[in-house]
Motif scaffolding. Sequence first.
Motif, mmCIF file in Angstrom:
data_model
loop_
_atom_site.group_PDB
_atom_site.id
_atom_site.type_symbol
_atom_site.label_atom_id
_atom_site.label_comp_id
_atom_site.label_asym_id
_atom_site.label_seq_id
_atom_site.Cartn_x
_atom_site.Cartn_y
_atom_site.Cartn_z
ATOM 1 N N THR A 191 0.805 -1.271 0.211
ATOM 2 C CA THR A 191 0.071 -0.017 0.196
ATOM 3 C C THR A 191 0.786 0.968 0.030
ATOM 4 O OG1 THR A 191 0.142 -0.035 2.622
ATOM 5 C CG2 THR A 191 -1.871 -1.161 1.306
ATOM 6 N N ASN A 192 2.119 1.162 0.391
ATOM 7 C CA ASN A 192 3.039 2.368 0.354
ATOM 8 C C ASN A 192 4.139 1.792 0.523
ATOM 9 O OD1 ASN A 192 1.874 1.712 3.283
ATOM 10 N ND2 ASN A 192 3.726 2.774 3.625
ATOM 11 N N CYS A 193 5.208 2.481 0.635
ATOM 12 C CA CYS A 193 6.781 2.329 1.051
ATOM 13 C C CYS A 193 7.120 3.345 2.153
ATOM 14 C CB CYS A 193 7.632 2.657 -0.391
ATOM 15 S SG CYS A 193 9.560 2.403 -0.331
ATOM 16 N N PHE A 194 8.315 2.627 2.910
ATOM 17 C CA PHE A 194 8.456 3.522 4.183
ATOM 18 C C PHE A 194 10.025 3.847 4.128
ATOM 19 C CE2 PHE A 194 4.946 1.225 6.668
ATOM 20 C CZ PHE A 194 4.180 2.310 6.981
ATOM 21 N N VAL A 195 10.359 5.008 4.434
ATOM 22 C CA VAL A 195 11.813 5.299 4.844
ATOM 23 C C VAL A 195 11.911 5.889 6.208
ATOM 24 C CG1 VAL A 195 12.298 5.558 2.438
ATOM 25 C CG2 VAL A 195 11.724 7.545 3.762
ATOM 26 N N ILE A 196 13.179 6.280 6.848
ATOM 27 C CA ILE A 196 13.060 6.850 7.899
ATOM 28 C C ILE A 196 13.729 8.383 7.853
ATOM 29 C CG2 ILE A 196 15.459 5.869 8.511
ATOM 30 C CD1 ILE A 196 14.801 5.949 11.730
ATOM 31 N N PRO A 197 12.772 9.319 8.351
ATOM 32 C CA PRO A 197 13.065 10.733 7.812
ATOM 33 C C PRO A 197 14.400 11.105 7.868
ATOM 34 C CG PRO A 197 10.959 10.506 8.986
ATOM 35 C CD PRO A 197 11.759 9.210 9.227
ATOM 36 N N GLU A 198 15.153 10.780 9.203
ATOM 37 C CA GLU A 198 16.409 11.010 9.307
ATOM 38 C C GLU A 198 17.463 10.261 8.884
ATOM 39 O OE1 GLU A 198 15.367 9.331 13.168
ATOM 40 O OE2 GLU A 198 14.398 10.243 11.701
ATOM 41 N N GLY A 199 17.135 9.335 7.859
ATOM 42 C CA GLY A 199 18.096 8.403 7.310
ATOM 43 C C GLY A 199 18.829 8.969 6.188
ATOM 44 N N GLU A 200 20.079 8.375 5.966
ATOM 45 C CA GLU A 200 21.006 8.901 4.951
ATOM 46 C C GLU A 200 20.695 7.796 3.750
ATOM 47 O OE1 GLU A 200 24.854 10.212 5.962
ATOM 48 O OE2 GLU A 200 23.803 11.662 7.457
ATOM 49 N N TYR A 201 20.373 8.248 2.568
ATOM 50 C CA TYR A 201 20.123 7.446 1.495
ATOM 51 C C TYR A 201 20.855 7.931 0.441
ATOM 52 C CZ TYR A 201 16.242 5.603 4.129
ATOM 53 O OH TYR A 201 15.198 5.163 4.984
ATOM 54 N N GLY A 202 21.226 7.118 -0.494
ATOM 55 C CA GLY A 202 21.976 7.364 -1.893
ATOM 56 C C GLY A 202 21.334 6.898 -3.057
ATOM 57 N N ALA A 203 21.601 7.559 -4.281
ATOM 58 C CA ALA A 203 20.982 6.885 -5.704
ATOM 59 C C ALA A 203 22.303 6.272 -6.333
ATOM 60 C CB ALA A 203 20.652 8.082 -6.469
ATOM 61 N N TYR A 204 22.365 5.060 -6.473
ATOM 62 C CA TYR A 204 23.505 4.468 -6.943
ATOM 63 C C TYR A 204 23.349 3.780 -8.350
ATOM 64 C CZ TYR A 204 25.308 4.700 -2.071
ATOM 65 O OH TYR A 204 25.377 5.441 -0.970
ATOM 66 N N LYS A 205 24.270 3.779 -9.171
ATOM 67 C CA LYS A 205 24.276 3.338 -10.551
ATOM 68 C C LYS A 205 24.636 1.876 -10.541
ATOM 69 C CE LYS A 205 24.127 3.695 -14.814
ATOM 70 N NZ LYS A 205 25.472 3.866 -15.884
ATOM 71 N N VAL A 206 23.696 0.998 -10.922
ATOM 72 C CA VAL A 206 23.791 -0.335 -10.839
ATOM 73 C C VAL A 206 24.278 -0.864 -12.440
ATOM 74 C CG1 VAL A 206 22.992 -2.756 -10.439
ATOM 75 C CG2 VAL A 206 22.372 -0.584 -9.187
ATOM 76 N N ASP A 207 25.568 -0.835 -12.767
ATOM 77 C CA ASP A 207 26.200 -1.006 -14.094
ATOM 78 C C ASP A 207 25.656 -2.004 -14.970
ATOM 79 O OD1 ASP A 207 27.795 1.190 -13.554
ATOM 80 O OD2 ASP A 207 29.180 -0.253 -12.692
ATOM 81 N N ALA A 208 25.173 -3.206 -14.388
ATOM 82 C CA ALA A 208 24.861 -4.489 -15.189
ATOM 83 C C ALA A 208 23.557 -4.326 -15.558
ATOM 84 C CB ALA A 208 25.236 -5.519 -14.350
ATOM 85 N N LEU A 209 22.815 -3.688 -14.775
ATOM 86 C CA LEU A 209 21.130 -3.377 -15.097
ATOM 87 C C LEU A 209 20.910 -2.198 -15.735
ATOM 88 C CD1 LEU A 209 19.997 -4.731 -11.529
ATOM 89 C CD2 LEU A 209 19.875 -6.184 -13.756
ATOM 90 N N ASN A 210 21.916 -1.259 -15.990
ATOM 91 C CA ASN A 210 21.552 0.015 -16.383
ATOM 92 C C ASN A 210 20.510 0.747 -15.657
ATOM 93 O OD1 ASN A 210 22.427 2.232 -17.906
ATOM 94 N ND2 ASN A 210 21.057 1.845 -19.673
ATOM 95 N N GLY A 280 19.043 -4.440 5.823
ATOM 96 C CA GLY A 280 18.392 -4.331 4.445
ATOM 97 C C GLY A 280 19.067 -2.964 4.006
ATOM 98 N N THR A 281 18.084 -2.393 3.226
ATOM 99 C CA THR A 281 18.532 -1.125 2.305
ATOM 100 C C THR A 281 18.124 0.190 3.399
ATOM 101 O OG1 THR A 281 16.422 -1.295 1.362
ATOM 102 C CG2 THR A 281 18.462 -2.397 0.276
ATOM 103 N N GLY A 282 17.369 -0.165 4.512
ATOM 104 C CA GLY A 282 16.807 1.219 5.097
ATOM 105 C C GLY A 282 15.411 1.520 4.311
ATOM 106 N N VAL A 283 14.958 0.766 3.488
ATOM 107 C CA VAL A 283 13.699 1.073 2.729
ATOM 108 C C VAL A 283 13.091 0.017 3.121
ATOM 109 C CG1 VAL A 283 12.643 1.877 0.411
ATOM 110 C CG2 VAL A 283 15.060 2.509 0.828
ATOM 111 N N VAL A 284 11.793 0.164 3.225
ATOM 112 C CA VAL A 284 10.930 -1.005 3.669
ATOM 113 C C VAL A 284 9.571 -0.821 2.688
ATOM 114 C CG1 VAL A 284 9.478 -2.082 5.583
ATOM 115 C CG2 VAL A 284 11.718 -1.090 5.914
ATOM 116 N N THR A 285 9.071 -2.058 2.176
ATOM 117 C CA THR A 285 7.818 -1.799 1.473
ATOM 118 C C THR A 285 6.834 -2.386 2.569
ATOM 119 O OG1 THR A 285 6.420 -2.108 -0.652
ATOM 120 C CG2 THR A 285 7.835 -4.177 0.350
ATOM 121 N N SER A 286 5.585 -1.476 2.257
ATOM 122 C CA SER A 286 4.529 -1.937 3.465
ATOM 123 C C SER A 286 3.586 -2.752 2.705
ATOM 124 C CB SER A 286 3.829 -0.603 3.672
ATOM 125 O OG SER A 286 2.991 -0.518 4.523
#
Length: 441
Positions: A191-210, A280-286
């Motif tokens: 129904t939604n996705c969860f993150v923790i507001p004060e968490g630190e996340y990054g956007a990462y390039k996954v080369d093999a999948l583009n 995990g990734t610090g991201v949780v699906t709900s």
Amino acid sequence: MEADLEAAAAAKKATGDKSRGGKTKLVQKTGGGIVRQWNILKKMVNEDEIPLFQDALYWLSYFPPIGVDHLKNFAAGVDWRRAFITTFVNPYYDAFIRWQFEVLREKGKVLFGKRNNVYSLVDGQVCADHDRSEGEGVGPQEYVLIKLKVLVPDHGQSRHAKMEALLKTAGDIPVYLVPATLRPETMYGQTNCFVIPEGEYGAYKVDALNEIFVMSARSARNLSCQVIEGNNYFTKEFGKIDQLESFTGDELLGIPLRAPLAKYEKVYTLPLLTISMNKGTGVVTSVPSDAPDDYVSLKALQNKPDFRAKFGITDDMVLPYEIVPIISIDGYGEAAAVYMCEKLKIQSPNDKAKLTQAKDETYLKGFTIGIMTTGPHSGKKVSEAKPIIKQEMIDAGQACLYFEPESRVVSRTNDECVVAATDQVSSPRHMIVSITLTLIQ
Ligand code: ZZB
């Protein structure tokens, strides 16, 4: 067999027991505490001789004669003419083993491949129990990463500026939030996705999948040491991953996503204050129907306008999202998490002890007696449907496998270990030294 193992793992999981059972060798030998190789050798050889053991081959000439003496004292009837040393030190024996493996390989009976191991990037090698200062007996834990596609933010919130810019520069390359889950079969109920507001996340390039994955730095480091399949690593260079952008959890809140298999076309990222950035990734699906934590947190957001407002969550991001029943459990109804939260009178996301109890019971019952009621595998037992749905999602490019140590492992060089896919070669240190003996009957 596999089902039995999975059931045992689920039961173990449900009781929160991640240990391997019993004491490890080192603890048995020493009663715990750190014991260095030097101290072990000191009990057996003269101290000034210890440095000679740096040469792996020295072990071969030192210990076998002592073993022979002991066996003679033991009055073992042994034909010593037939004793020999294995490994490459003995070219005849080595040639025999090579021949044996070549034959097996030609017949397709053995394959050379990569295997997931607890690994230290600083040391550049697998981190076995004796090389650890923390986390003895801890092995790799498999998770499934679910790809929730980031859609263009649609609420004009200024905190989304970085994500909007990333989507623009990425162009055709999809950007995903990638929650880690142990329950891929529940994705119909997202129904939604969860993150923790004060968490630190990054956007990462996954080369093999583009593709671009949004996750914690710790999980990106693990991923960069792993393979999609065969010898194909996620990133161009082992242990390295390009970070394209950084986000606080708050900057990810209120972002629209397309979640695979979900009933809702679009779901939003909401705050969950109990997320651990060390798992995990610090991201949780709900999945509020089957995850008690998700149920109480979604309810709190739906029932408390102030709570929503505090995190800049608008009504349309939460109110339309009703619980989607996906699994029926005898005695627990069509939404076990709701049943458990009501039974244990769980009022708030901070009721930690009760939530753990609810989660353990939901896991166990769901896995052992749950029946799927939604999707193409409706009617199947959860234990049967789980591996099928997992594979279907991987094949459809909606998910991939991800591993990390079951709990924190630190090497003696003080590096937090990752899980890495490495070749199955043994280092000289782990060379098996053995003498083959033929006992006279
Ligand atoms: C979807 C889902 C559906 C989940 C369900 C659970 C359940 P565990 O069991 O403790 O190893 N999760 C993942 N990462 C985190 C994190 N960093 N902090 C807090 N929670 C996290 O944890 C694995 C589960 O905990 C994952 O599986 C994820 O939620 C959440 F029906 O994903 B799950 C009875 C549970 N049901």
